[in-house]
Design a protein around this motif. Structure first.
Motif, PDB file in Angstrom:
ATOM      1  N   VAL A 183      16.434  85.163  56.891  1.00  0.00           N
ATOM      2  CA  VAL A 183      15.399  86.003  56.282  1.00  0.00           C
ATOM      3  C   VAL A 183      14.519  85.180  55.345  1.00  0.00           C
ATOM      4  CG1 VAL A 183      15.015  87.946  54.715  1.00  0.00           C
ATOM      5  CG2 VAL A 183      16.703  88.145  56.541  1.00  0.00           C
ATOM      6  N   LEU A 184      15.129  84.331  54.523  1.00  0.00           N
ATOM      7  CA  LEU A 184      14.351  83.556  53.563  1.00  0.00           C
ATOM      8  C   LEU A 184      13.573  82.403  54.200  1.00  0.00           C
ATOM      9  CD1 LEU A 184      16.786  83.405  50.522  1.00  0.00           C
ATOM     10  CD2 LEU A 184      14.784  84.872  50.849  1.00  0.00           C
ATOM     11  N   SER A 185      13.933  82.024  55.416  1.00  0.00           N
ATOM     12  CA  SER A 185      13.247  80.902  56.047  1.00  0.00           C
ATOM     13  C   SER A 185      11.878  81.273  56.608  1.00  0.00           C
ATOM     14  CB  SER A 185      14.111  80.313  57.164  1.00  0.00           C
ATOM     15  OG  SER A 185      14.212  81.215  58.253  1.00  0.00           O
ATOM     16  N   ILE A 186      11.561  82.549  56.677  1.00  0.00           N
ATOM     17  CA  ILE A 186      10.259  82.933  57.227  1.00  0.00           C
ATOM     18  C   ILE A 186       9.111  82.450  56.327  1.00  0.00           C
ATOM     19  CG2 ILE A 186      10.133  85.236  56.189  1.00  0.00           C
ATOM     20  CD1 ILE A 186       8.969  86.198  58.892  1.00  0.00           C
ATOM     21  N   GLY A 187       9.327  82.399  55.027  1.00  0.00           N
ATOM     22  CA  GLY A 187       8.286  81.936  54.113  1.00  0.00           C
ATOM     23  C   GLY A 187       7.942  80.470  54.286  1.00  0.00           C
ATOM     24  N   PRO A 188       8.932  79.576  54.225  1.00  0.00           N
ATOM     25  CA  PRO A 188       8.609  78.161  54.429  1.00  0.00           C
ATOM     26  C   PRO A 188       8.051  77.853  55.820  1.00  0.00           C
ATOM     27  CG  PRO A 188      10.707  78.371  53.315  1.00  0.00           C
ATOM     28  CD  PRO A 188      10.291  79.754  53.714  1.00  0.00           C
ATOM     29  N   ILE A 189       8.514  78.560  56.839  1.00  0.00           N
ATOM     30  CA  ILE A 189       7.968  78.340  58.180  1.00  0.00           C
ATOM     31  C   ILE A 189       6.500  78.766  58.213  1.00  0.00           C
ATOM     32  CG2 ILE A 189       8.098  79.082  60.593  1.00  0.00           C
ATOM     33  CD1 ILE A 189      10.242  77.064  59.792  1.00  0.00           C
ATOM     34  N   ALA A 190       6.191  79.886  57.578  1.00  0.00           N
ATOM     35  CA  ALA A 190       4.787  80.316  57.504  1.00  0.00           C
ATOM     36  C   ALA A 190       3.957  79.301  56.729  1.00  0.00           C
ATOM     37  CB  ALA A 190       4.694  81.696  56.861  1.00  0.00           C
ATOM     38  N   ILE A 198      25.706  84.488  54.874  1.00  0.00           N
ATOM     39  CA  ILE A 198      24.903  83.386  54.353  1.00  0.00           C
ATOM     40  C   ILE A 198      23.834  82.989  55.366  1.00  0.00           C
ATOM     41  CG2 ILE A 198      24.972  80.928  53.743  1.00  0.00           C
ATOM     42  CD1 ILE A 198      27.711  81.541  52.418  1.00  0.00           C
ATOM     43  N   LEU A 199      24.196  82.916  56.630  1.00  0.00           N
ATOM     44  CA  LEU A 199      23.220  82.575  57.668  1.00  0.00           C
ATOM     45  C   LEU A 199      22.143  83.648  57.810  1.00  0.00           C
ATOM     46  CD1 LEU A 199      25.443  80.986  60.444  1.00  0.00           C
ATOM     47  CD2 LEU A 199      23.861  79.842  58.890  1.00  0.00           C
ATOM     48  N   LEU A 200      22.516  84.908  57.648  1.00  0.00           N
ATOM     49  CA  LEU A 200      21.518  85.978  57.700  1.00  0.00           C
ATOM     50  C   LEU A 200      20.527  85.871  56.552  1.00  0.00           C
ATOM     51  CD1 LEU A 200      23.689  89.014  58.808  1.00  0.00           C
ATOM     52  CD2 LEU A 200      21.914  87.863  60.129  1.00  0.00           C
ATOM     53  N   VAL A 201      21.007  85.557  55.364  1.00  0.00           N
ATOM     54  CA  VAL A 201      20.117  85.387  54.209  1.00  0.00           C
ATOM     55  C   VAL A 201      19.199  84.188  54.417  1.00  0.00           C
ATOM     56  CG1 VAL A 201      20.066  84.820  51.742  1.00  0.00           C
ATOM     57  CG2 VAL A 201      21.627  86.573  52.583  1.00  0.00           C
ATOM     58  N   ILE A 243       6.930  83.329  66.323  1.00  0.00           N
ATOM     59  CA  ILE A 243       6.843  84.767  66.599  1.00  0.00           C
ATOM     60  C   ILE A 243       8.080  85.235  67.367  1.00  0.00           C
ATOM     61  CG2 ILE A 243       5.588  86.509  67.926  1.00  0.00           C
ATOM     62  CD1 ILE A 243       3.012  85.009  67.103  1.00  0.00           C
ATOM     63  N   HIS A 244       8.495  84.474  68.357  1.00  0.00           N
ATOM     64  CA  HIS A 244       9.684  84.851  69.123  1.00  0.00           C
ATOM     65  C   HIS A 244      10.949  84.744  68.280  1.00  0.00           C
ATOM     66  CE1 HIS A 244       7.741  85.505  72.908  1.00  0.00           C
ATOM     67  NE2 HIS A 244       7.141  84.315  72.839  1.00  0.00           N
ATOM     68  N   PHE A 245      11.072  83.712  67.483  1.00  0.00           N
ATOM     69  CA  PHE A 245      12.267  83.503  66.675  1.00  0.00           C
ATOM     70  C   PHE A 245      12.417  84.588  65.613  1.00  0.00           C
ATOM     71  CE2 PHE A 245      14.554  81.395  63.141  1.00  0.00           C
ATOM     72  CZ  PHE A 245      15.736  81.088  63.815  1.00  0.00           C
ATOM     73  N   TYR A 246      11.318  84.999  65.016  1.00  0.00           N
ATOM     74  CA  TYR A 246      11.365  85.987  63.946  1.00  0.00           C
ATOM     75  C   TYR A 246      11.059  87.406  64.416  1.00  0.00           C
ATOM     76  CZ  TYR A 246      11.792  82.179  60.664  1.00  0.00           C
ATOM     77  OH  TYR A 246      12.252  81.090  59.976  1.00  0.00           O
ATOM     78  N   SER A 247      10.989  87.653  65.701  1.00  0.00           N
ATOM     79  CA  SER A 247      10.666  88.997  66.197  1.00  0.00           C
ATOM     80  C   SER A 247      11.664  90.067  65.745  1.00  0.00           C
ATOM     81  CB  SER A 247      10.509  88.999  67.714  1.00  0.00           C
ATOM     82  OG  SER A 247      11.701  88.643  68.343  1.00  0.00           O
ATOM     83  N   PRO A 248      12.984  89.812  65.671  1.00  0.00           N
ATOM     84  CA  PRO A 248      13.864  90.861  65.123  1.00  0.00           C
ATOM     85  C   PRO A 248      13.541  91.187  63.667  1.00  0.00           C
ATOM     86  CG  PRO A 248      15.165  89.207  66.259  1.00  0.00           C
ATOM     87  CD  PRO A 248      13.772  88.687  66.178  1.00  0.00           C
ATOM     88  N   LEU A 249      13.264  90.162  62.887  1.00  0.00           N
ATOM     89  CA  LEU A 249      12.931  90.371  61.482  1.00  0.00           C
ATOM     90  C   LEU A 249      11.590  91.079  61.335  1.00  0.00           C
ATOM     91  CD1 LEU A 249      13.810  89.810  58.582  1.00  0.00           C
ATOM     92  CD2 LEU A 249      12.664  87.607  58.760  1.00  0.00           C
ATOM     93  N   ILE A 250      10.629  90.724  62.149  1.00  0.00           N
ATOM     94  CA  ILE A 250       9.311  91.360  62.103  1.00  0.00           C
ATOM     95  C   ILE A 250       9.404  92.830  62.472  1.00  0.00           C
ATOM     96  CG2 ILE A 250       7.027  91.380  63.188  1.00  0.00           C
ATOM     97  CD1 ILE A 250       7.293  88.295  63.364  1.00  0.00           C
ATOM     98  N   SER A 251      10.209  93.161  63.475  1.00  0.00           N
ATOM     99  CA  SER A 251      10.336  94.571  63.872  1.00  0.00           C
ATOM    100  C   SER A 251      11.009  95.397  62.780  1.00  0.00           C
ATOM    101  CB  SER A 251      11.097  94.696  65.189  1.00  0.00           C
ATOM    102  OG  SER A 251      12.423  94.271  65.042  1.00  0.00           O
ATOM    103  N   VAL A 252      11.973  94.825  62.073  1.00  0.00           N
ATOM    104  CA  VAL A 252      12.598  95.544  60.950  1.00  0.00           C
ATOM    105  C   VAL A 252      11.597  95.722  59.822  1.00  0.00           C
ATOM    106  CG1 VAL A 252      14.367  95.374  59.151  1.00  0.00           C
ATOM    107  CG2 VAL A 252      14.955  94.872  61.524  1.00  0.00           C
TER     108      VAL A 252
END
Length: 83
Positions: free
Chosen positions: A25-32, A19-22, A52-61
């Motif tokens: 992933v879904l929080s990148i939209g509202p943060i943007a 649930i936390l992983l989902v 950028i630092h917080f979402y860097s693992p997601l961005i690299s994937v």
């Protein structure tokens, strides 16, 4: 009794981690949407580096797969336009 607590902990983690992983992933939209205006220009540059630092693992994937990058881009664009 301790086995029962151990089982409850494992079951709790089994549900909470996905649930936390989902949510991550879904929080990148509202943060943007918070950081950018509808034209894509950054409103809060002081928070941009944090995001950028917080979402860097997601961005690299996302950068490793063209379809994921496309879907994430569409999702972020949707969020920026509608929030």
């Amino acid at each position: 009794m301790s086995e029962n607590k151990h089982t409850k902990l494992i079951r709790f983690l089994f549900y909470v981690i996905p649930i936390l992983l989902v949510v991550y992933v879904l929080s990148i939209g509202p943060i943007a949407a918070i950081l950018c205006d509808s034209n894509g220009k950054v409103i809060n540059p002081e928070h941009e580096q944090w995001a950028i630092h917080f979402y860097s693992p997601l961005i690299s994937v996302m950068k490793s797969n063209i379809w994921l990058e496309y879907l994430a881009g569409e999702y972020v664009e949707f969020c920026v336009d509608h929030f």
